[in-house]
Enzyme design. Structure first.
Site, short mmCIF file in Angstrom:
data_model
loop_
_atom_site.label_atom_id
_atom_site.label_comp_id
_atom_site.label_asym_id
_atom_site.label_seq_id
_atom_site.Cartn_x
_atom_site.Cartn_y
_atom_site.Cartn_z
CG HIS A 56 -1.68 1.17 1.43
ND1 HIS A 56 -3.07 1.28 1.20
CD2 HIS A 56 -1.30 2.37 2.14
CE1 HIS A 56 -3.56 2.51 1.50
NE2 HIS A 56 -2.55 3.23 1.98
CD GLU A 57 1.98 3.55 3.76
OE1 GLU A 57 2.28 4.71 3.11
OE2 GLU A 57 0.78 3.59 4.47
CG HIS A 60 0.60 6.25 -0.62
ND1 HIS A 60 -0.79 6.89 -1.14
CD2 HIS A 60 -0.12 5.38 0.47
CE1 HIS A 60 -1.79 6.38 -0.38
NE2 HIS A 60 -1.42 5.74 0.53
#
Length: 123
Positions: A56-57, A60
């Protein structure tokens, strides 16, 4: 961030773990009510969940890097992860960067949902 240390890097982005994350793993592993096998299963579960948090990170971070924003690192904490990046000047780029993490999580959810159907699990 203080109290964190580097465990590696992905696509040149340093991945760090905060010491409190290791404390979480330790306390799950030594839970006397679950026994040794239960503790190991608990630790495995947390590690697998945090692989999802890391992906998920990375969503980003990779979008930020695509737009030329510097990515300092990703830090895993017991409460989740933090992608330390500079914010792009263009609001559209910032929105795309913000949405990238949840899109990765959604793709992972769909993948595992389809995988569970393939294995024959009924939901």
């Amino acid at each position: 961030m203080k109290w964190s240390f580097k465990i590696g890097s992905i696509f040149g982005i340093p991945i760090r773990i905060h010491i409190t994350f290791l404390l979480l793993l330790f306390f799950v592993a030594i839970n006397p009510h679950r026994g040794l096998l239960g503790g190991l299963v608990g630790v495995l579960f947390i590690v697998l969940v945090f692989i999802g948090v890391l992906l998920h990170e990375l969503g980003h971070s990779l979008v930020a890097r695509h737009f030329g924003a510097p990515v300092h690192d990703i830090i895993l904490l017991p409460i989740g992860g933090v992608s330390r990046t500079e914010i792009p000047e263009d609001p559209k780029q910032e929105i795309m960067m913000a949405v990238a993490g949840p899109v990765v999580s959604l793709i992972l959810a769909l993948f595992f949902f389809l995988f569970s159907i393939l294995l024959g699990y009924n939901l």
